[in-house]
Scaffold this motif. Sequence first.
Motif, PDB file in Angstrom:
ATOM      1  N   VAL A 143       1.024  -1.149  -0.024  1.00 43.58           N
ATOM      2  CA  VAL A 143      -0.152  -0.064   0.350  1.00 43.58           C
ATOM      3  C   VAL A 143       1.113   1.362   0.423  1.00 43.58           C
ATOM      4  CG1 VAL A 143      -2.167  -1.074   0.475  1.00 43.58           C
ATOM      5  CG2 VAL A 143       0.054  -0.168   3.094  1.00 43.58           C
ATOM      6  N   PHE A 144       0.606   2.393  -0.629  1.00 50.36           N
ATOM      7  CA  PHE A 144       0.860   3.660  -0.181  1.00 50.36           C
ATOM      8  C   PHE A 144       0.704   4.259   0.770  1.00 50.36           C
ATOM      9  CE2 PHE A 144       1.187   2.020  -5.102  1.00 50.36           C
ATOM     10  CZ  PHE A 144       3.188   3.082  -4.888  1.00 50.36           C
ATOM     11  N   GLU A 145       1.473   4.947   1.785  1.00 47.67           N
ATOM     12  CA  GLU A 145       1.363   5.605   2.726  1.00 47.67           C
ATOM     13  C   GLU A 145       1.546   6.674   2.708  1.00 47.67           C
ATOM     14  OE1 GLU A 145       0.637   4.880   6.551  1.00 47.67           O
ATOM     15  OE2 GLU A 145      -0.708   3.021   5.638  1.00 47.67           O
ATOM     16  N   SER A 146       1.651   8.290   3.141  1.00 49.39           N
ATOM     17  CA  SER A 146       1.994   9.472   3.059  1.00 49.39           C
ATOM     18  C   SER A 146       2.816   9.803   4.647  1.00 49.39           C
ATOM     19  CB  SER A 146       0.687  10.397   3.337  1.00 49.39           C
ATOM     20  OG  SER A 146       0.783  11.352   3.029  1.00 49.39           O
ATOM     21  N   THR A 147       3.769  10.373   3.735  1.00 46.92           N
ATOM     22  CA  THR A 147       4.401  10.478   4.639  1.00 46.92           C
ATOM     23  C   THR A 147       6.020  11.504   3.870  1.00 46.92           C
ATOM     24  OG1 THR A 147       6.700   9.595   3.385  1.00 46.92           O
ATOM     25  CG2 THR A 147       5.687   7.602   4.062  1.00 46.92           C
ATOM     26  N   ASP A 148       6.967  11.658   5.125  1.00 47.11           N
ATOM     27  CA  ASP A 148       7.554  12.877   5.218  1.00 47.11           C
ATOM     28  C   ASP A 148       7.994  13.142   3.841  1.00 47.11           C
ATOM     29  OD1 ASP A 148       9.428  11.978   5.732  1.00 47.11           O
ATOM     30  OD2 ASP A 148      10.250  12.939   7.448  1.00 47.11           O
ATOM     31  N   LYS A 149       8.420  12.053   3.157  1.00 50.14           N
ATOM     32  CA  LYS A 149       9.255  11.668   2.521  1.00 50.14           C
ATOM     33  C   LYS A 149       8.388  11.547   0.629  1.00 50.14           C
ATOM     34  CE  LYS A 149      13.105   9.648   4.578  1.00 50.14           C
ATOM     35  NZ  LYS A 149      14.302   9.689   3.469  1.00 50.14           N
ATOM     36  N   GLY A 150       6.978  11.675   0.811  1.00 48.43           N
ATOM     37  CA  GLY A 150       6.221  11.378  -0.748  1.00 48.43           C
ATOM     38  C   GLY A 150       5.112  10.268  -0.066  1.00 48.43           C
ATOM     39  N   ASN A 151       4.643  10.123  -1.342  1.00 47.66           N
ATOM     40  CA  ASN A 151       3.782   8.902  -0.923  1.00 47.66           C
ATOM     41  C   ASN A 151       4.499   7.446  -1.643  1.00 47.66           C
ATOM     42  OD1 ASN A 151       1.004   9.429  -0.105  1.00 47.66           O
ATOM     43  ND2 ASN A 151      -0.517   9.039  -2.064  1.00 47.66           N
ATOM     44  N   LEU A 152       5.157   6.882   0.136  1.00 43.04           N
ATOM     45  CA  LEU A 152       5.742   5.573  -0.193  1.00 43.04           C
ATOM     46  C   LEU A 152       5.191   4.267  -0.022  1.00 43.04           C
ATOM     47  CD1 LEU A 152       8.721   6.613   1.915  1.00 43.04           C
ATOM     48  CD2 LEU A 152       8.533   7.269  -0.061  1.00 43.04           C
ATOM     49  N   LEU A 153       5.886   3.329  -0.803  1.00 38.29           N
ATOM     50  CA  LEU A 153       4.897   1.971  -0.668  1.00 38.29           C
ATOM     51  C   LEU A 153       5.840   1.136   0.147  1.00 38.29           C
ATOM     52  CD1 LEU A 153       4.140  -0.101  -2.298  1.00 38.29           C
ATOM     53  CD2 LEU A 153       5.515  -0.603  -3.640  1.00 38.29           C
ATOM     54  N   VAL A 154       4.689   0.989   1.306  1.00 40.16           N
ATOM     55  CA  VAL A 154       5.137   0.019   2.505  1.00 40.16           C
ATOM     56  C   VAL A 154       4.173  -1.620   1.946  1.00 40.16           C
ATOM     57  CG1 VAL A 154       5.201   1.786   3.981  1.00 40.16           C
ATOM     58  CG2 VAL A 154       3.002   0.750   3.528  1.00 40.16           C
ATOM     59  N   GLY A 155       5.132  -2.390   3.105  1.00 41.59           N
ATOM     60  CA  GLY A 155       4.321  -3.268   2.607  1.00 41.59           C
ATOM     61  C   GLY A 155       3.847  -4.358   4.898  1.00 41.59           C
ATOM     62  N   HIS A 156       5.236  -6.016   4.822  1.00 39.02           N
ATOM     63  CA  HIS A 156       4.665  -5.883   6.474  1.00 39.02           C
ATOM     64  C   HIS A 156       4.691  -5.328   7.055  1.00 39.02           C
ATOM     65  CE1 HIS A 156       5.345  -9.546   8.832  1.00 39.02           C
ATOM     66  NE2 HIS A 156       6.454  -9.216   9.001  1.00 39.02           N
ATOM     67  N   ASN A 157       3.879  -5.275   8.348  1.00 35.65           N
ATOM     68  CA  ASN A 157       4.316  -4.421   9.343  1.00 35.65           C
ATOM     69  C   ASN A 157       4.596  -2.378   9.054  1.00 35.65           C
ATOM     70  OD1 ASN A 157       3.676  -6.652  11.010  1.00 35.65           O
ATOM     71  ND2 ASN A 157       5.568  -7.088  10.878  1.00 35.65           N
ATOM     72  N   LYS A 158       3.780  -1.924   7.563  1.00 35.16           N
ATOM     73  CA  LYS A 158       4.056  -1.042   7.001  1.00 35.16           C
ATOM     74  C   LYS A 158       5.254  -0.574   6.697  1.00 35.16           C
ATOM     75  CE  LYS A 158      -0.618   0.408   8.178  1.00 35.16           C
ATOM     76  NZ  LYS A 158      -1.094   1.417   7.688  1.00 35.16           N
ATOM     77  N   LEU A 159       6.515  -1.369   6.810  1.00 35.73           N
ATOM     78  CA  LEU A 159       8.121  -1.197   6.828  1.00 35.73           C
ATOM     79  C   LEU A 159       7.695  -1.072   5.095  1.00 35.73           C
ATOM     80  CD1 LEU A 159       9.725  -3.878   8.553  1.00 35.73           C
ATOM     81  CD2 LEU A 159       9.322  -1.683   9.665  1.00 35.73           C
ATOM     82  N   GLY A 160       8.721  -0.053   4.978  1.00 35.94           N
ATOM     83  CA  GLY A 160       9.623   0.327   3.422  1.00 35.94           C
ATOM     84  C   GLY A 160       9.583  -0.164   2.726  1.00 35.94           C
ATOM     85  N   LEU A 161       9.561  -0.013   1.485  1.00 38.35           N
ATOM     86  CA  LEU A 161       9.913  -0.983   0.388  1.00 38.35           C
ATOM     87  C   LEU A 161      10.745  -0.494  -0.997  1.00 38.35           C
ATOM     88  CD1 LEU A 161       6.544  -2.461  -0.616  1.00 38.35           C
ATOM     89  CD2 LEU A 161       8.591  -3.815   0.652  1.00 38.35           C
ATOM     90  N   TYR A 162      11.521  -1.076  -1.029  1.00 42.51           N
ATOM     91  CA  TYR A 162      12.732  -0.663  -2.095  1.00 42.51           C
ATOM     92  C   TYR A 162      13.468  -1.349  -3.605  1.00 42.51           C
ATOM     93  CZ  TYR A 162      14.279   0.872   2.361  1.00 42.51           C
ATOM     94  OH  TYR A 162      13.918   1.809   3.884  1.00 42.51           O
ATOM     95  N   THR A 163      14.254  -1.129  -4.717  1.00 46.59           N
ATOM     96  CA  THR A 163      14.692  -1.555  -5.420  1.00 46.59           C
ATOM     97  C   THR A 163      15.761  -1.150  -5.383  1.00 46.59           C
ATOM     98  OG1 THR A 163      13.665   0.899  -7.003  1.00 46.59           O
ATOM     99  CG2 THR A 163      12.053  -0.682  -6.759  1.00 46.59           C
ATOM    100  N   PHE A 164      16.453  -2.068  -5.945  1.00 52.89           N
ATOM    101  CA  PHE A 164      17.574  -2.491  -6.463  1.00 52.89           C
ATOM    102  C   PHE A 164      18.467  -2.058  -7.281  1.00 52.89           C
ATOM    103  CE2 PHE A 164      21.922  -5.844  -6.270  1.00 52.89           C
ATOM    104  CZ  PHE A 164      22.419  -4.993  -5.169  1.00 52.89           C
ATOM    105  N   LYS A 165      19.536  -1.257  -7.555  1.00 54.31           N
ATOM    106  CA  LYS A 165      19.938  -0.480  -8.373  1.00 54.31           C
ATOM    107  C   LYS A 165      20.577  -1.047  -9.649  1.00 54.31           C
ATOM    108  CE  LYS A 165      23.179   2.712  -9.602  1.00 54.31           C
ATOM    109  NZ  LYS A 165      24.811   3.696  -9.177  1.00 54.31           N
ATOM    110  N   LYS A 166      21.217  -2.393  -9.329  1.00 56.20           N
ATOM    111  CA  LYS A 166      21.767  -3.716 -10.026  1.00 56.20           C
ATOM    112  C   LYS A 166      20.253  -4.500 -10.241  1.00 56.20           C
ATOM    113  CE  LYS A 166      25.902  -4.612  -7.427  1.00 56.20           C
ATOM    114  NZ  LYS A 166      26.797  -5.765  -6.863  1.00 56.20           N
ATOM    115  N   ASP A 167      19.291  -4.102 -10.242  1.00 55.75           N
ATOM    116  CA  ASP A 167      18.375  -4.947 -11.003  1.00 55.75           C
ATOM    117  C   ASP A 167      17.812  -3.728 -12.247  1.00 55.75           C
ATOM    118  OD1 ASP A 167      17.812  -6.983  -9.083  1.00 55.75           O
ATOM    119  OD2 ASP A 167      16.450  -5.771  -8.257  1.00 55.75           O
ATOM    120  N   LEU A 168      18.219  -3.195 -12.628  1.00 59.60           N
ATOM    121  CA  LEU A 168      17.852  -1.941 -13.472  1.00 59.60           C
ATOM    122  C   LEU A 168      17.414  -2.866 -14.678  1.00 59.60           C
ATOM    123  CD1 LEU A 168      19.400   1.635 -12.758  1.00 59.60           C
ATOM    124  CD2 LEU A 168      16.528   1.023 -13.533  1.00 59.60           C
TER     125      LEU A 168
END
Length: 159
Positions: free
Chosen positions: A32-57
Amino acid sequence: MMNKIIFSLGSLLMITSVNSLANELYFETNPVFESTDKGNLLVGHNKLGLYTFKKDLNSPTKPQCTTLEDQGPLGSCLARWPAAVVNQEDIEDIMASDSNFGAVYNEDIKMLQLTYFDLPVYYWFKDSSTKNFTGDGVQNAWSLIVQGQKPVMFDGLNK
């Protein structure tokens, strides 16, 4: 003396919680997307932040953060950056809600890993609470996911 005992106990609990998170290679995810001071960020399990990895580009069909490479003192890349996994039934609903979502089969864990803009999605084992987001910009290779934006700010959203 009492302060030292409390400090030591607190340190032990923190080390234990980090080490237990480092042993997980994935978490079931209902993003889900949550409103934060960094913008509308994607969160998941226990509302923890979700990330992408540069090497996956350059390899969106195969996650580059694996259990086989990059063995450090805290374990493999996946031990530090657990995969955000989804099941087949849920991914169809997730994709219907936002066409930027998808999934890729992760050979290491034999599960579907969530993608956003075709990039595999991960957690950071040091994030321990809602809106913690300590993995943003780590090694100029990891990025939080902002709603509707292709993740490319691997040096962190505040830089």
